[in-house]
Structure formats: C-alpha cells, structure tokens
Design a protein around this motif. Structure first.
Motif, mmCIF file in Angstrom:
data_model
loop_
_atom_site.group_PDB
_atom_site.id
_atom_site.type_symbol
_atom_site.label_atom_id
_atom_site.label_comp_id
_atom_site.label_asym_id
_atom_site.label_seq_id
_atom_site.Cartn_x
_atom_site.Cartn_y
_atom_site.Cartn_z
ATOM 1 N N PHE A 1 3.595 27.498 17.406
ATOM 2 C CA PHE A 1 4.092 28.202 16.088
ATOM 3 C C PHE A 1 4.912 29.183 16.217
ATOM 4 N N PRO A 2 5.932 29.589 15.278
ATOM 5 C CA PRO A 2 6.757 30.917 15.402
ATOM 6 C C PRO A 2 5.783 31.881 15.110
ATOM 7 N N ASP A 3 5.829 33.140 15.343
ATOM 8 C CA ASP A 3 5.292 34.264 15.058
ATOM 9 C C ASP A 3 5.070 34.630 13.656
ATOM 10 N N ASP A 4 6.027 34.224 12.698
ATOM 11 C CA ASP A 4 6.121 34.508 11.394
ATOM 12 C C ASP A 4 4.948 33.568 10.735
ATOM 13 N N PHE A 5 4.798 32.407 11.312
ATOM 14 C CA PHE A 5 3.719 31.599 10.671
ATOM 15 C C PHE A 5 2.384 32.042 11.013
ATOM 16 N N LYS A 6 2.150 32.578 12.162
ATOM 17 C CA LYS A 6 0.832 33.267 12.717
ATOM 18 C C LYS A 6 0.687 34.618 11.689
ATOM 19 N N LYS A 7 1.770 35.187 11.726
ATOM 20 C CA LYS A 7 1.365 36.573 10.914
ATOM 21 C C LYS A 7 1.159 36.055 9.362
ATOM 22 N N ALA A 8 1.775 35.070 8.897
ATOM 23 C CA ALA A 8 1.466 34.888 7.365
ATOM 24 C C ALA A 8 0.035 34.269 7.446
ATOM 25 N N LEU A 9 -0.477 33.683 8.452
ATOM 26 C CA LEU A 9 -1.798 33.104 8.445
ATOM 27 C C LEU A 9 -2.759 34.360 8.526
ATOM 28 N N ALA A 10 -2.471 35.157 9.256
ATOM 29 C CA ALA A 10 -3.214 36.170 9.437
ATOM 30 C C ALA A 10 -3.422 37.304 8.081
ATOM 31 N N ASN A 11 -2.339 37.280 7.513
ATOM 32 C CA ASN A 11 -2.329 37.962 6.391
ATOM 33 C C ASN A 11 -2.978 37.317 5.345
ATOM 34 N N ALA A 12 -2.778 36.157 5.130
ATOM 35 C CA ALA A 12 -3.377 35.358 4.117
ATOM 36 C C ALA A 12 -5.020 35.363 4.219
ATOM 37 N N ALA A 13 -5.322 35.316 5.395
ATOM 38 C CA ALA A 13 -6.983 35.168 5.673
ATOM 39 C C ALA A 13 -7.139 36.551 5.278
ATOM 40 N N GLN A 14 -6.699 37.758 5.683
ATOM 41 C CA GLN A 14 -7.236 39.152 5.319
ATOM 42 C C GLN A 14 -7.124 39.030 3.996
ATOM 43 N N LYS A 15 -6.071 38.891 3.281
ATOM 44 C CA LYS A 15 -6.254 38.926 1.577
ATOM 45 C C LYS A 15 -7.594 38.039 1.299
ATOM 46 N N ILE A 16 -7.654 37.099 1.809
ATOM 47 C CA ILE A 16 -8.588 36.097 1.243
ATOM 48 C C ILE A 16 -10.152 37.038 1.229
ATOM 49 N N LYS A 17 -10.350 37.312 2.585
ATOM 50 C CA LYS A 17 -11.548 38.097 2.977
ATOM 51 C C LYS A 17 -11.585 39.279 2.147
ATOM 52 N N HIS A 18 -10.449 40.089 1.918
ATOM 53 C CA HIS A 18 -10.722 41.365 1.098
ATOM 54 C C HIS A 18 -11.204 40.834 -0.519
ATOM 55 N N GLU A 19 -10.552 39.706 -0.963
ATOM 56 C CA GLU A 19 -10.979 39.316 -2.331
ATOM 57 C C GLU A 19 -12.387 38.902 -2.352
ATOM 58 N N ILE A 20 -12.953 38.197 -1.135
ATOM 59 C CA ILE A 20 -14.303 37.942 -1.297
ATOM 60 C C ILE A 20 -15.306 39.131 -1.244
ATOM 61 N N SER A 21 -14.599 40.175 -0.346
ATOM 62 C CA SER A 21 -15.453 41.587 -0.416
ATOM 63 C C SER A 21 -15.686 42.146 -1.833
ATOM 64 N N LYS A 22 -14.431 41.844 -2.490
ATOM 65 C CA LYS A 22 -14.439 42.463 -4.102
ATOM 66 C C LYS A 22 -15.377 41.483 -5.003
ATOM 67 N N GLY A 23 -15.678 40.320 -4.593
ATOM 68 C CA GLY A 23 -16.526 39.513 -5.664
ATOM 69 C C GLY A 23 -15.449 38.856 -6.697
ATOM 70 N N LYS A 24 -14.096 38.461 -6.200
ATOM 71 C CA LYS A 24 -13.164 38.066 -7.114
ATOM 72 C C LYS A 24 -13.255 36.624 -7.054
ATOM 73 N N ASN A 25 -12.840 35.822 -8.127
ATOM 74 C CA ASN A 25 -12.954 34.629 -8.382
ATOM 75 C C ASN A 25 -11.627 33.977 -7.355
ATOM 76 N N ILE A 26 -11.705 32.962 -6.490
ATOM 77 C CA ILE A 26 -10.577 32.392 -5.847
ATOM 78 C C ILE A 26 -10.817 30.943 -6.352
ATOM 79 N N ILE A 27 -9.140 30.597 -6.429
ATOM 80 C CA ILE A 27 -8.997 29.087 -7.179
ATOM 81 C C ILE A 27 -8.054 28.678 -6.200
#
Length: 178
Positions: free
Chosen positions: A1-27
C-alpha cells in the motif's frame, strides 16, 4: 500500500485512541449493504471487544428514511441520541461534503474510511482513510490492525465483503480471501 494510506491508518488509529482516552462517544457509521455491515462489525468488535471500550456505538442508516450514505437526516438522529461525538464512517463518506460540514458545525469530529471513487472536492473530515484497491471492510480491517487488533477471525468479514462487493480477486484482495 502507498505510504499515504499507511499514514492515514496510523493517524486515524491515534485519533480513535485519543478519543477513547477522553471517554468520548464513538459512532461507527455504516451502510446497509454487505460491505457496510461487515465493516461496521469489524470496527465495532475491535473497539468494543478488543479495546474494551463501552462508549462505542454503531449506526446503520435506514435505506428508506435516511437514503444512501451519510445523510442529513441520519446526522440529526445521531446528534439527538449521542450529541457531539467522533463519527467514523465505514464504506461511505468520501463524497459527503455537505454532511461532514454539518457534523463539524454540530461539534462532531469525523474520520472517513471508504473505497468509493474520490471526487475532486473532499469532505473536511479530520482524517480520511481511503483506498479503491480494496473494499470498505478491508479498509476497516486494516484500521483495526492499526488499533492493535489480534482477532484472526475478523478477516472473514473482509473476505465476505470482497466477494459480495465484486472486487477483483487480485493482489491484496486475493490474500484476504485466502
């Protein structure tokens, strides 16, 4: 996969984990076809079952009430039920410029994961994870892997969606099916 796809995956995963750490609803905003339902199941199982997070919910739009993809009526339903949250689309959202704008106006954060054709004008999402080489469920499965998933059975959802969404059985799609 291209690097931009891998970077997007990493960024999205980091964002989800950050929202979990804040106790925010995820839909997890799915779709009513086989790919959308499988993608929803993958991401829900990773976040709820593997990351042990209880504030994750899913929304599958009603074909007759909400139409196809991310819609203003479904946004109203989500906002009324959950309030400002993180919305993660699966198998949809890449063309939802007005809808993402509305979500942002309401205070939502948005991650789009999709495989449909990119338009010239992309929605103003926080992150976009996109590839047209695989189906939406495979995008969700790779995002689950980026979140740390070790559930070897989730690939079955991606395989089912690959076949039902008529992806060519070549390259990574062949590997997922095998």
């Amino acid at each position: 996969f291209p690097d931009d796809f891998k970077k997007a995956l990493a960024n999205a995963a980091q964002k989800i984990k950050h929202e979990i750490s804040k106790g925010k609803n995820i839909i997890i905003y799915g779709d009513y076809d086989a790919d959308g339902i499988c993608a929803t199941a993958i991401l829900y199982k990773v976040i709820h079952d593997e990351l042990h997070y209880d504030k994750v919910f899913f929304f599958i739009p009603n074909r007759f009430d909400n139409g196809y993809g991310l819609s203003l009526s479904s946004i109203d339903e989500i906002n009324e039920k959950y309030g400002s949250s993180l919305v993660v689309t699966v198998d949809s959202g890449i063309t939802a410029v007005a809808e993402v704008t509305r979500l942002k106006e309401l205070g939502f954060e948005v991650i789009i994961t999709d495989h449909h054709q990119k338009p010239d004008l992309l929605p103003d999402a926080d992150f976009i994870v996109w590839s047209d080489a695989i189906v939406g469920s495979s995008v969700a499965w790779f995002l689950g892997k980026a979140l740390g998933s070790t559930d070897s059975q989730l690939v079955a959802f991606a395989a089912l969606a690959t076949v039902t969404d008529l992806q060519p059985v070549l390259s990574v799609n062949r590997t997922i099916l095998k």
